[in-house]
Scaffold this motif. Structure first.
Motif, PDB file in Angstrom:
ATOM      1  N   THR A 144      -4.995  12.102  -4.942  1.00  0.00           N
ATOM      2  CA  THR A 144      -6.427  11.912  -5.171  1.00  0.00           C
ATOM      3  C   THR A 144      -6.531  10.157  -4.753  1.00  0.00           C
ATOM      4  O   THR A 144      -7.277  10.182  -4.683  1.00  0.00           O
ATOM      5  CB  THR A 144      -6.887  12.665  -6.441  1.00  0.00           C
ATOM      6  OG1 THR A 144      -5.637  11.522  -7.313  1.00  0.00           O
ATOM      7  CG2 THR A 144      -6.795  13.767  -6.443  1.00  0.00           C
ATOM      8  N   PHE A 145      -5.393  10.354  -3.824  1.00  0.00           N
ATOM      9  CA  PHE A 145      -5.526   8.571  -3.462  1.00  0.00           C
ATOM     10  C   PHE A 145      -5.367   8.085  -1.901  1.00  0.00           C
ATOM     11  O   PHE A 145      -4.852   9.157  -0.961  1.00  0.00           O
ATOM     12  CB  PHE A 145      -4.577   8.083  -4.215  1.00  0.00           C
ATOM     13  CG  PHE A 145      -2.651   8.500  -4.037  1.00  0.00           C
ATOM     14  CD1 PHE A 145      -2.453   7.788  -3.399  1.00  0.00           C
ATOM     15  CD2 PHE A 145      -2.501   8.950  -4.962  1.00  0.00           C
ATOM     16  CE1 PHE A 145      -1.078   8.503  -2.960  1.00  0.00           C
ATOM     17  CE2 PHE A 145      -1.457   9.769  -5.366  1.00  0.00           C
ATOM     18  CZ  PHE A 145      -0.624   9.539  -3.852  1.00  0.00           C
ATOM     19  N   GLY A 146      -5.391   7.743  -1.200  1.00  0.00           N
ATOM     20  CA  GLY A 146      -5.287   7.216   0.109  1.00  0.00           C
ATOM     21  C   GLY A 146      -4.354   6.147   0.567  1.00  0.00           C
ATOM     22  O   GLY A 146      -3.621   5.768  -0.464  1.00  0.00           O
ATOM     23  N   GLU A 165       1.037   9.593  -9.959  1.00  0.00           N
ATOM     24  CA  GLU A 165       0.043   9.079  -8.266  1.00  0.00           C
ATOM     25  C   GLU A 165       1.173   8.354  -7.765  1.00  0.00           C
ATOM     26  O   GLU A 165       1.741   8.967  -6.255  1.00  0.00           O
ATOM     27  CB  GLU A 165      -0.567   8.395  -8.817  1.00  0.00           C
ATOM     28  CG  GLU A 165      -1.986   9.078  -8.722  1.00  0.00           C
ATOM     29  CD  GLU A 165      -3.378   8.556  -9.144  1.00  0.00           C
ATOM     30  OE1 GLU A 165      -4.394   8.917  -8.788  1.00  0.00           O
ATOM     31  OE2 GLU A 165      -2.983   7.307  -9.534  1.00  0.00           O
ATOM     32  N   GLN A 166       2.478   7.098  -8.558  1.00  0.00           N
ATOM     33  CA  GLN A 166       3.293   6.595  -8.212  1.00  0.00           C
ATOM     34  C   GLN A 166       4.296   7.507  -7.040  1.00  0.00           C
ATOM     35  O   GLN A 166       5.249   7.923  -6.593  1.00  0.00           O
ATOM     36  CB  GLN A 166       4.055   5.676  -8.453  1.00  0.00           C
ATOM     37  CG  GLN A 166       2.837   4.431  -8.477  1.00  0.00           C
ATOM     38  CD  GLN A 166       3.537   3.162  -9.862  1.00  0.00           C
ATOM     39  OE1 GLN A 166       4.540   3.770 -10.017  1.00  0.00           O
ATOM     40  NE2 GLN A 166       2.300   2.807 -10.243  1.00  0.00           N
ATOM     41  N   THR A 218      -4.313   2.437  -0.325  1.00  0.00           N
ATOM     42  CA  THR A 218      -4.426   2.162  -1.898  1.00  0.00           C
ATOM     43  C   THR A 218      -3.407   1.608  -2.279  1.00  0.00           C
ATOM     44  O   THR A 218      -1.653   1.525  -1.878  1.00  0.00           O
ATOM     45  CB  THR A 218      -4.792   3.475  -2.873  1.00  0.00           C
ATOM     46  OG1 THR A 218      -5.075   4.238  -2.269  1.00  0.00           O
ATOM     47  CG2 THR A 218      -4.724   3.195  -4.216  1.00  0.00           C
ATOM     48  N   ASP A 239      -1.075   0.221  -8.301  1.00  0.00           N
ATOM     49  CA  ASP A 239      -2.918   0.272  -8.798  1.00  0.00           C
ATOM     50  C   ASP A 239      -2.784   1.735  -9.081  1.00  0.00           C
ATOM     51  O   ASP A 239      -3.959   2.450 -10.240  1.00  0.00           O
ATOM     52  CB  ASP A 239      -4.277  -0.064  -7.522  1.00  0.00           C
ATOM     53  CG  ASP A 239      -4.333  -1.113  -7.751  1.00  0.00           C
ATOM     54  OD1 ASP A 239      -4.181  -2.336  -8.482  1.00  0.00           O
ATOM     55  OD2 ASP A 239      -5.305  -0.855  -7.266  1.00  0.00           O
ATOM     56  N   LEU A 240      -2.008   2.898  -9.175  1.00  0.00           N
ATOM     57  CA  LEU A 240      -1.743   4.564  -9.071  1.00  0.00           C
ATOM     58  C   LEU A 240      -1.490   3.987 -10.725  1.00  0.00           C
ATOM     59  O   LEU A 240      -0.537   3.363 -11.239  1.00  0.00           O
ATOM     60  CB  LEU A 240      -0.728   5.069  -7.926  1.00  0.00           C
ATOM     61  CG  LEU A 240      -1.144   4.994  -6.672  1.00  0.00           C
ATOM     62  CD1 LEU A 240      -0.566   5.597  -5.577  1.00  0.00           C
ATOM     63  CD2 LEU A 240      -2.710   4.830  -6.691  1.00  0.00           C
ATOM     64  N   THR A 258       1.229  -1.615   0.074  1.00  0.00           N
ATOM     65  CA  THR A 258       0.357  -0.065   0.376  1.00  0.00           C
ATOM     66  C   THR A 258       0.886   1.122   0.061  1.00  0.00           C
ATOM     67  O   THR A 258       2.036   1.052   0.317  1.00  0.00           O
ATOM     68  CB  THR A 258      -0.914  -0.136   1.569  1.00  0.00           C
ATOM     69  OG1 THR A 258       0.043   0.251   2.665  1.00  0.00           O
ATOM     70  CG2 THR A 258      -1.323  -1.188   1.229  1.00  0.00           C
ATOM     71  N   VAL A 259       0.310   2.500   0.119  1.00  0.00           N
ATOM     72  CA  VAL A 259       0.870   3.360  -0.433  1.00  0.00           C
ATOM     73  C   VAL A 259       1.770   3.698   1.384  1.00  0.00           C
ATOM     74  O   VAL A 259       2.747   4.284   1.211  1.00  0.00           O
ATOM     75  CB  VAL A 259       0.340   4.819  -0.461  1.00  0.00           C
ATOM     76  CG1 VAL A 259       0.677   6.146  -0.451  1.00  0.00           C
ATOM     77  CG2 VAL A 259      -1.019   4.863  -1.541  1.00  0.00           C
TER      78      VAL A 259
END
Length: 509
Positions: free
Chosen positions: A137-139, A151-152, A142, A146-147, A101-102
């Motif tokens: 815009t992601f949590g 976003e990564q 996440t 999937d990013l 996850t993030v």
């Protein structure tokens, strides 16, 4: 910010680095202030990566080098030591674990524990505010896989901030980003700068450097050339420092009119039922035709339709006056139409294969001998001739392609296409991710091909590049070709007018 009463956060002095038989750095210096974006520029091989690897602890400098943080000498013994000193680096190839996850990536190596187990809830809560402050815009829960790439990259930035980094190195951060994603990244960079973070920004893109950087330092051939303050930063000055000659020398001076030249490739009413709706153009022998448009206009998709890489739902293609309908790229190559992909690493080159192997891949059938043997001497001679013709900087054809700079990789891929002796070359972003010197050489190759009668289609998002090398420019907007400009009418303003639908008078105003 750079006033005498502001102390530098980082000073690198007398930095040299010697590898067996190679002096990669010679007495280099670099001074960085808190709250500034400092661009580090130079051709591939100039020493930028080596200098940053010394700063990040991956390399040890030669004796005599000195690194000061807040005016105090420090000894960086490795990557962990660099992190302890507040140094973070985001490489072009992101260093994330896609299955985690993030939050797990942000805390990687510093996980929170509770009762002998990893406390994932605490980690998610511990980085939520940072993600929010960066505009993510992601949590935190996440999964990174999937990013998107943009976003990564945000996750990498969040990790650096969470580690309380004070110096952040960003290596070609926009290479895989769209224009919209790039602008979002710029907003994040400005926010970090305002909070006092020092950012070392490595890029070949002049526009980005001009927009973001307070100062620019330039390396050439492993040596320090100089540093420009904001009021001195201009593309011409940077190029002169990087390669020792003016920007104007990179492009040919005159556009060749199509005139009575032979039409080689005629494309009409092409559509794919998705991105390309109605597109066409005519490409002549001995011509460089630019294909321009905003990101998402359908330029690459059109090229892939022509090349047989994607099926078309409508439209016609003629090659030397004869209708053709390529069912596959192989059929296109056999007919004399080749395509240089915009993603050379994923779709073009075999990075674990040798330079010679990559160059000869498209014509390996020519080297077949009796009983299935290959004439390896002939293949070696061909690859050596190609290396010389395109000035590929490599000791020999046996070197692995993955070890080369971006510009030299691009020339290897171009060499493979040229060995097939094509009638039409479609070059998609041919200078993406290559340094300014390699760009100059690629421009020379394109011009030489046209001079010898080849028909060359160049797709590029770099407007100065299109203006500089194209004899005519066809522009696409939302899957439709909206017009063309030629000769002295080829300007950034005229191209953008067609690309956006805004009248030229308004653009000029």
């Amino acid at each position: 910010m750079t006033a005498p009463d502001v102390r530098p956060i980082l000073q690198m002095q007398h930095v040299s680095k010697t590898f067996p038989g190679v002096k990669a750095l010679r007495d280099v210096q670099l001074t960085i202030y808190p709250g500034e974006v400092h661009a580090l520029m130079g051709e591939n091989g100039a020493g930028k990566s080596t200098l940053m690897k010394i700063l990040s602890g991956a390399y040890t400098p030669d004796p005599g080098a000195e690194i000061l943080i807040d005016g105090k000498p420090v000894h960086i013994t490795g990557p962990l030591s660099a992190k302890e000193h507040g140094i973070a680096i985001i490489y072009q190839e992101l260093a994330l674990s896609p299955n985690l996850t993030v939050a797990e990536n942000i805390y990687l190596g510093r996980e929170a524990h509770r009762g002998g187990r990893i406390d994932r809830a605490a980690m998610a809560a511990g980085c939520a505010d940072i993600l929010q402050s960066l505009g993510a815009t992601f949590g935190p829960r996440t999964v990174v896989g999937d990013l998107s790439i943009a976003e990564q990259q945000m996750v990498e930035v969040a990790r650096a901030v969470h580690q309380k980094s004070r110096i952040l190195v960003m290596d070609e951060p926009t290479t895989a980003l769209s224009s919209r994603e790039t602008e979002r990244l710029f907003q994040v960079i400005r926010r970090l700068k305002a909070e006092g973070l020092a950012i070392i920004y490595i890029s070949h893109r002049m526009g980005e450097v001009y927009e973001l950087a307070e100062r620019v330092s330039v390396l050439r051939d492993g040596g320090y050339v100089g540093t420009l303050d904001r009021h001195e930063v201009a593309p011409e000055a940077i190029v002169r420092m990087m390669v020792g000659r003016d920007l104007s020398s990179f492009y040919k001076k005159e556009h060749r009119p199509a005139g009575a030249r032979t039409p080689v490739l005629e494309v009409a009413d092409m559509a794919d039922g998705h991105r390309v709706r109605r597109a066409g153009f005519t490409l002549h022998a001995g011509e460089v035709l630019g294909l321009a448009g905003l990101v998402g206009a359908g330029r690459t998709e059109l090229a892939r339709l022509i090349y047989g890489a994607e099926p078309r739902t409508a439209g016609t293609v003629k090659l030397l006056g004869q209708p053709v309908a390529f069912a596959s790229p192989g059929e296109a190559i056999d007919a004399g139409v080749v395509y240089l992909t915009e993603d050379r690493k994923a779709q073009g080159l075999f990075l674990d294969m040798s330079v010679g192997g990559n160059i000869n891949l498209g014509v390996i059938g020519r080297d077949a001998k009796a009983l299935g043997w290959l004439d390896r001497a002939r293949a070696r001679a061909r690859s050596r001739a190609a290396i010389k013709a395109l000035n590929i900087r490599v000791p020999g054809p046996e070197i692995t392609v993955g070890a080369l700079s971006g510009g030299n990789q691009q020339k290897v891929l171009l060499s493979r296409l040229l060995e097939t002796e094509p009638k039409v070359l479609i070059l998609d972003e041919p200078t993406r991710g290559v340094d300014i010197g390699a760009k100059s050489e690629i421009y020379r190759i394109i011009d030489d091909l046209a001079q010898r009668g080849a028909a060359v289609l160049v797709i590029s998002s770099d407007l100065p590049e299109i203006v500089g090398i194209a004899d005519r420019v066809v522009v696409m907007r939302e899957g439709v070709t909206t017009g063309e400009v030629a000769g002295h009418d080829i300007t950034e303003e005229s191209i953008m007018a067609l690309a956006t639908g805004v009248a030229i008078e308004k653009v000029a105003a």
